[in-house]
Write a protein that holds these residues in place. Structure first.
Motif, PDB file in Angstrom:
ATOM      1  N   GLU A  60       0.859  -1.191   0.000  1.00  0.00           N
ATOM      2  CA  GLU A  60       0.000   0.000   0.000  1.00  0.00           C
ATOM      3  C   GLU A  60       0.892   1.236   0.000  1.00  0.00           C
ATOM      4  OE1 GLU A  60      -3.392   2.210   2.745  1.00  0.00           O
ATOM      5  OE2 GLU A  60      -3.164   0.026   2.842  1.00  0.00           O
ATOM      6  N   VAL A  61       0.693   2.057  -1.009  1.00  0.00           N
ATOM      7  CA  VAL A  61       1.519   3.256  -1.172  1.00  0.00           C
ATOM      8  C   VAL A  61       1.001   4.370  -0.268  1.00  0.00           C
ATOM      9  CG1 VAL A  61       2.398   4.967  -2.816  1.00  0.00           C
ATOM     10  CG2 VAL A  61       2.008   2.602  -3.543  1.00  0.00           C
ATOM     11  N   SER A  62       1.914   5.034   0.395  1.00  0.00           N
ATOM     12  CA  SER A  62       1.536   6.157   1.253  1.00  0.00           C
ATOM     13  C   SER A  62       0.924   7.271   0.414  1.00  0.00           C
ATOM     14  CB  SER A  62       2.772   6.685   1.992  1.00  0.00           C
ATOM     15  OG  SER A  62       2.474   7.903   2.643  1.00  0.00           O
ATOM     16  N   ILE A  63       0.032   8.026   1.026  1.00  0.00           N
ATOM     17  CA  ILE A  63      -0.627   9.125   0.312  1.00  0.00           C
ATOM     18  C   ILE A  63       0.366  10.217  -0.066  1.00  0.00           C
ATOM     19  CG2 ILE A  63      -2.868   8.677   1.392  1.00  0.00           C
ATOM     20  CD1 ILE A  63      -2.308  10.993   3.298  1.00  0.00           C
ATOM     21  N   TYR A  64       1.548  10.169   0.533  1.00  0.00           N
ATOM     22  CA  TYR A  64       2.557  11.183   0.239  1.00  0.00           C
ATOM     23  C   TYR A  64       3.532  10.719  -0.845  1.00  0.00           C
ATOM     24  CZ  TYR A  64       0.806  12.927   4.697  1.00  0.00           C
ATOM     25  OH  TYR A  64      -0.005  13.370   5.702  1.00  0.00           O
TER      26      TYR A  64
END
Length: 651
Positions: free
Chosen positions: A386-390
């Motif tokens: 899961e890729v961070s929102i940043y």
């Protein structure tokens, strides 16, 4: 004409009796007296009126003789014998060509003994002036010879010799034989020679043989140690291996060997090879299940009676979470070696990398991927990122990309891409997103039948906001909202893309079972398992699927190219089949194997089968003779009536 009761001719003795009666019959002398004038005158008048009277005595004699003769004929029962051709000895020999006929007593195989007995039968029949037909019940039954006589016997001998020639293709199957087809061929011979006798040379016995003579070519001293089935059991993420074994024909202590290859591979390491063995005492004709590689943690478990569930001696190693292949075998020199080993495949899981990228991550995608990882753990090793929102999501290196509300700089080309309400139109994908969206309460529709929307009740999925979009003709619209695409998929060799025009937070789909079904079926649509099982039996069929445009099947004869999916492949030979496909997006070569075993019924040397298929025989009438009794009886009645009438008219 023939007589069924020749003793009836004793009735002709009546002719002698009749002759005696006429000999001893009193005679009268003719005298004239005056008082007879009137009588003589009357008699003269009557004789003039009935001239036949002078022949009455002779006619009566003739009728009486004919009556006696007719009576004798009736008692002798006359018939006209029907035409009957000369009866010759007729035989139809059927040879069982199932794989168990390869069993040997050390001197000859069962097939060799069957061919030898058929050859001897052919000599016997043809020497007696008869005919013999030979049928081979192979995978598909065929004639070896048809109505062989003494003149064509050398040709039959040559054909029988070729059946045993190691340079020629063996007629033996890898499974059961075509008995029904062989009996159909026998019917063709029986149609012309219905009295021919069918003889079946086999190693099996039947309770109901019907009209077929069964000749067993099995040797009572033969026995068979068989590995009937093997299976990998996944429990608590670790494998144990169960093996069903038996010894048919005698009691025997047998050593079974276990070799596992590619065990627990790691990066840069193809895995270990582990070996072990187990001695099992097998009682005659009884199946026993052995367990290899039971995890050590289970050795303390007990059953209801307190006995250990797992014998520590069965544990060769523990914590097997992956393997490439397993080979179970025995070196026992029994009568039949085709079932002395077994391969287990399907333990090397394919790695699948999933990336989820969203500016507002939700738990629904996390949950459904976690559920997918658990349900598909036997076939897939799913890594979830899961890729961070940043951070910006990667565009290469993954098999499945999920972009929710975000748009990557470039569309990934090495995997399946799922866009969920994309912020803009993905470049060069055939998707055009509109800035306009519908709001309100809408229910979705399923405009076409598709593997993805199968059993999904679209009409109960409610959305409150849905973007309008258009897609190219390469897409299949599986869900729509007021005629506009709501969920569309594209599956070509160049691109594999799915796009959803609404977000989960604006729909109740995440609260329905349809969401899990829709996501799971989308996963299976893009990542179908090549096979759902890795062990089969000769005579069964396997359903093949592929992630590539085509699949090559190797291992037996020429390679088979399969390009239509799902496709069914008949498995006619035992052993290992290798399935090879090249993934179109990455050019990665994926190889999987399946194992096909011989049927357990062929390993069992002792079981008696219920009923043998018999050919349909048109039984000819037992007696076609033409009965004349009624006609002679009618003649007798007429003669008796005539004799009575003549006698009554006599003065």
């Amino acid at each position: 004409m023939k007589w069924l009761a020749p003793l009836g001719f004793l009735g002709l003795i009546g002719l002698v009796v009749l002759l005696i009666i006429y000999v001893i019959k009193p005679t009268y002398q003719k005298r004239f007296v005056s008082s007879t004038y009137v009588w003589k005158h009357s008699l003269k008048f009557r004789k003039h009126k009935h001239p036949i009277n002078k022949f009455q005595d002779l006619l009566l004699l003739i009728l009486q003789v004919l009556t006696i003769i007719a009576c004798a004929f009736v008692m002798a029962w006359p018939v006209i014998e029907a035409f009957k051709p000369d009866e010759t000895v007729q035989r139809i020999a059927v040879i069982d060509a199932s794989v168990s006929m390869n069993a040997s007593n050390g001197e000859a195989t069962r097939l060799e003994r069957a061919v030898s007995e058929v050859s001897a039968l052919a000599d016997e029949v043809t020497q007696a002036g008869g005919e013999i037909s030979v049928i081979m019940a192979s995978e598909k039954a065929y004639f070896v010879s048809v109505r062989t006589t003494i003149a064509t016997l050398p040709e039959l001998r040559d054909s029988l010799s070729l059946l045993l020639d190691t340079q020629e293709e063996s007629p033996l199957t890898d499974g059961s034989c075509d008995v029904a087809g062989a009996m159909k061929l026998a019917e063709e011979v029986l149609d012309e020679t219905p009295k021919a006798k069918v003889v079946f040379y086999t190693d099996k016995d039947y309770y109901d043989k019907g009209n077929v003579e069964v000749v067993s070519v099995a040797d009572p001293f033969e026995y068979n140690v068989a590995i009937l089935d093997c299976r990998a059991v996944l429990e608590e993420n670790y494998y144990s291996f169960e093996v069903d074994v038996a010894c048919y024909g005698r009691d025997r202590g047998i050593t079974f060997y276990f070799e596992a290859y590619g065990v627990n591979p790691a990066e840069g390491n193809g895995g270990n090879t582990v070996r072990g063995n187990l001695v099992a005492t097998l009682e005659r004709d009884e199946m026993v299940t052995l367990t290899f590689c039971a995890p050590k943690s289970k050795q303390d478990e007990t059953d209801e009676s307190g006995d250990p569930l797992y014998d520590p001696e069965l544990t060769t190693f523990e914590n097997v979470y992956a393997y490439e292949s397993v080979w179970v075998y025995t070196s026992e020199e029994d009568s039949f070696g085709a079932d002395n080993d077994f391969y287990i495949y399907g333990g090397a899981k394919q790695n699948l990398k999933v990336q989820y990228c969203s500016d507002e991550p939700n738990i629904f995608f996390r949950s459904v991927i976690r559920s997918l990882r658990n349900t598909q753990q036997a076939n897939w090793d799913i890594d979830f990122t899961e890729v961070s929102i940043y951070d910006e999501g990667a565009t290469e290196g993954y098999d499945l990309y999920i972009f929710e509300r975000v748009m990557p700089r470039t569309v990934p080309k090495d995997g399946v891409v799922l866009f969920v309400n994309p912020a803009s139109s993905p470049f060069a994908t055939g998707i055009t997103m509109s800035s306009y969206g519908r709001t309100g309460n809408f229910y979705l529709e399923a405009p076409i039948e598709h593997p993805i929307n199968k059993n999904v009740l679209a009409e109960r999925i409610q959305v409150t906001a849905c973007r309008q979009m258009t897609v190219s003709d390469e897409y299949d619209v599986v869900l729509s909202c007021y005629g506009d695409p709501a969920f569309a998929v594209k599956n070509t060799d160049e691109q594999k893309i799915a796009v959803m025009a609404f977000e989960l937070k604006y729909s109740d789909i995440s609260m329905l079972t349809d969401f899990g079904r829709l996501f799971f079926q989308t996963f299976k649509y893009y990542f179908p398992s090549t096979v759902t099982n890795y062990n089969f039996e000769v005579g069964e069929s396997v359903e093949l699927n592929a992630r590539a445009p085509s699949l090559t099947v190797r291992g037996h004869g020429d390679d088979v190219l399969v390009s239509t999916f799902p496709s069914t492949l008949a498995l006619s030979e035992h052993g290992t089949y290798t399935l090879v496909q090249e993934l179109p997006l990455t050019s990665e070569l994926v190889m999987e194997s399946i194992y096909v075993k011989i049927p357990n019924a062929e390993s069992d040397f002792t079981t008696t089968l219920e009923e043998l298929v018999n050919p349909n025989i048109a039984v000819p009438p037992v007696d076609l003779d033409y009965d004349l009794l009624l006609y002679f009886a009618g003649a007798l009645v007429l003669l008796m009536f005539a004799e009575w009438w003549v006698h009554a008219r006599k003065l």
